[in-house]
Structure formats: C-alpha cells, structure tokens
Design a protein around this motif. Structure first.
Motif, PDB file in Angstrom:
ATOM      1  N   LEU A 205       0.833  -1.191   0.000  1.00 36.85           N
ATOM      2  CA  LEU A 205       0.000   0.000   0.000  1.00 36.85           C
ATOM      3  C   LEU A 205       0.875   1.251   0.000  1.00 36.85           C
ATOM      4  N   THR A 212      -5.101   8.765   1.679  1.00 33.88           N
ATOM      5  CA  THR A 212      -5.188   7.334   1.953  1.00 33.88           C
ATOM      6  C   THR A 212      -3.906   6.663   1.487  1.00 33.88           C
ATOM      7  N   THR A 214      -3.040   3.168  -0.836  1.00 31.00           N
ATOM      8  CA  THR A 214      -3.811   2.334  -1.745  1.00 31.00           C
ATOM      9  C   THR A 214      -2.939   1.295  -2.439  1.00 31.00           C
ATOM     10  N   PHE A 234      -8.238   0.905  -0.778  1.00 30.25           N
ATOM     11  CA  PHE A 234      -7.629   2.036  -0.079  1.00 30.25           C
ATOM     12  C   PHE A 234      -7.876   1.904   1.415  1.00 30.25           C
ATOM     13  N   GLN A 242     -11.025  10.622   3.184  1.00 37.10           N
ATOM     14  CA  GLN A 242     -10.468  10.748   1.832  1.00 37.10           C
ATOM     15  C   GLN A 242     -10.968  12.052   1.237  1.00 37.10           C
ATOM     16  N   LYS A 302     -10.428  -0.393   5.752  1.00 40.32           N
ATOM     17  CA  LYS A 302     -10.027  -0.806   4.402  1.00 40.32           C
ATOM     18  C   LYS A 302     -11.277  -0.951   3.542  1.00 40.32           C
TER      19      LYS A 302
END
Length: 355
Positions: A205, A212, A214, A234, A242, A302
């Motif tokens: 990630l 975020t 991702t 994400f 976000q 998540k």
C-alpha cells in the motif's frame, strides 16, 4: 409513400415517454448503502449459497456491473460453469481453491482472482470453515446488448469441456478485413494470457494525495486483461477521511475492514452522510460528489473500490467531450481535506478476518 404506425402516437412522444419512464424506474432502484444484513444467502443448484448486493437477480438491478456474495461449506465443490462476461473475485473468509480452465489456484482471505469471459471455472473448500467471497461482474452491461450467456456443465472434468470460442489467427494483408482479423486476434491473445490471481501477501500500500494509502488488486496496470473492470483497495487512517471527488458511471465500494460514513451530494456541501460498516457495499452513482470517512479513532478502515472506468467511462468521455466526467476540487482544497498522512501510524497489513 404512405407511412403507417400502430402506436397512433408520434415518434417524439413515444421516445419522450419511454425515456422518462426509464429514468423514473431506475431511480427507484437506487440505494446508497446495501448492508450485510440485507443480503440473504440462498442455496443454489451449484452447491453454494449466493446473495445479491446489487444486480437484476436481487431487487436492485444495475446497468453496468453487479455485486454478489458466495459461500462454500467445507467439503463442497461447486459445479463448473462459464459465461460471456468477466468477473472479479474478492475472498473475505476461509480458504479454498478455484479451477480456471483447468488451472487450480489456492486462495485465502484478502486474495483476489479474475474469471475471464468464457473460461470454465469451479471452486472448492477443503478446509474446516465456510469460505466466503464477493464477485463483481460485467454481466448487466452485456445483457443490455443481448450478449449475456451462461453455461453450466455440472461436475464434468475439465478434459471433457469445450474450449473457449475459437478465433481466426492473424493474417497478412493491408485491407480492412485483414486488419480486423489481425487486431482481434492480437486482442484475444492478450486477454487469454492475463494474470488470474493476486495474493494478499504480495500487496504493497502506497500513500496518495487523497489522504489514503492504496494498492491495485486487479487492474491492467498489474497485468490483468479484463473488460474494463478495475479493483483497488484504499486504507483510511483512524478518524481520517479521503478527499472529495466525483465521476460518472457506477462504482461499488466494499467495506473489507472498519466502519465509517460517506458523504454524497450533488454539490460539495448540503448532501447526505451514509453510515457503513464491515461487509456493507457503498453505491456511488449519479455523478455525485462523494467523500469517505473512517469513524473509528483507533483503527484504520479498508475499502475495496470496483468500477469499469477503463471501458465504459472511457467511452462516455469520448462521447461527451468536452464535458468533464471526473472531477476533484482544486489542489489546496484537496490537500486540506486529505490532511497530512505522514502523521498516521499505519499498521502492518494483515489478512482480513470474518465476521
């Protein structure tokens, strides 16, 4: 020349009424959050249980993608079938395997798979707990064109099954037909050589300007050859959100871990907040401004995002240019909404648990 019609109503009025009725009907299907509790699991002839988040086989039809949940009990092997559309699989519980055109792929929680169009596939559970996964497919889009076909072969071994539809190989020549044969042959060769599986343990990630971190699960950028469906995940920091954006087309967001809420509105202010939790599906549609928030002050959340931007939305962009179909606020507003993510202490990425 004499022209006759059986409607006794002008073409103008027929189309106008048809379009108005169509929009009114589809607005009635709209639901922003489909909760886990509203997805009953039903026994099927395949030996599995299936529930419909969104799709015509439940009570929430869609136009481009659908979303279904599946459960396989220990010791069960599903029937083998194939269909004319692509499907993406996200495993959320248990361990099992899926055979795709004779190739067995073992999977566990957090893994994702691509089921290509016309590929025979079946799944099994050799563990001691029920396995659960969610699928996202392009079946509704193909149905609108009369090309949605499915074939079930029971428990036949792969060696007895017909191959995927044949296609003509590349040919030489510079005429339009030779060019078409060559173009489509190359396209099919590419589609039939794409990746099929992403292991959770391979994921990395990375931080983004939206606040975020991702990673892609299934996307052409990582070697997959689907019909435009893309699946990414994400992670929202504790108590963080976000940044806001909006786009055309349908997009699903499956809550893999955590709880929070999403803002949706026709304007950046004055919209509605919709709460969600683990196992729910957030439906983003109608070109709405939206922003997702993690309401837990201690744990991250998540969310897996699924859309068809690489096919359907790209086509819409061309048809509607110069209208902008993807929009974010100016960078200074985006950065203020996202906050400084360098202050977030991100946890180790562990496989999801259920429930």
């Amino acid at each position: 020349m004499v022209s006759r019609t059986t409607t006794k109503v002008s073409h103008y009025h027929v189309q106008k009424n048809r379009r108005a009725n169509f929009i009114e009907e589809w607005r009635g299907y709209q639901k922003t959050v489909v909760t886990l509790e509203n997805v009953p699991m039903v026994e099927t002839a395949r030996g599995t249980r299936v529930g419909v988040y969104v799709g015509a086989d439940g009570d929430r039809p869609t136009r481009s993608m659908d979303a279904l949940a599946h459960e396989i009990d220990p010791g069960v092997v599903s029937t083998v079938h194939r269909h004319s559309w692509d499907a993406m699989v996200l495993v959320v519980a248990g361990r099992g395997w899926t055979e795709i055109d004779g190739e067995r792929i073992d999977w566990g929680p957090g893994d994702s798979l691509h089921l290509p169009a016309w590929a025979w596939h079946r799944s099994g559970n050799e563990g001691d707990v029920t396995a659960r996964y969610v699928t996202f497919s392009s079946e509704p889009l193909l149905e609108t064109m009369g090309m949605s076909v499915i074939e079930d072969a029971g428990h036949a071994p792969f060696s007895e099954l017909a191959p995927r539809p044949a296609y003509s190989p590349e040919v030489t020549g510079d005429d339009p037909y030779a060019r078409r044969l060559r173009r489509l042959a190359r396209d099919q060769a590419a589609r039939r050589s794409g990746r099929l599986h992403t292991d959770w343990d391979e994921l990395e990630l990375l931080p983004t300007p939206r606040g975020t971190r991702t990673t892609f699960l299934l996307d052409r950028a990582t070697g997959y050859q689907a019909s435009g469906i893309s699946m990414a995940m994400f992670e929202l920091g504790p108590g963080r959100g976000q940044s806001m954006h909006r786009h055309a087309g349908e997009a699903w967001l499956y809550v893999l871990e955590g709880s929070g809420h999403s803002y949706l509105g026709t304007e950046p202010e004055g919209g509605t907040n919709h709460p969600w939790k683990k196992g729910d599906l957030i439906v983003v549609d109608h070109f709405l401004w939206h922003q997702h928030f993690n309401d837990d002050p201690n744990q991250t959340a998540k969310v897996v995002r699924i859309h068809m931007f690489d096919s359907l939305l790209d086509t819409m962009r061309v048809l509607m240019d110069p209208m902008v179909l993807f929009e974010e606020p100016p960078e200074h507003i985006r950065d203020a909404q996202a906050g400084d993510i360098t202050t977030i202490e991100w946890p180790e990425v562990k496989r999801p648990t259920w429930p």
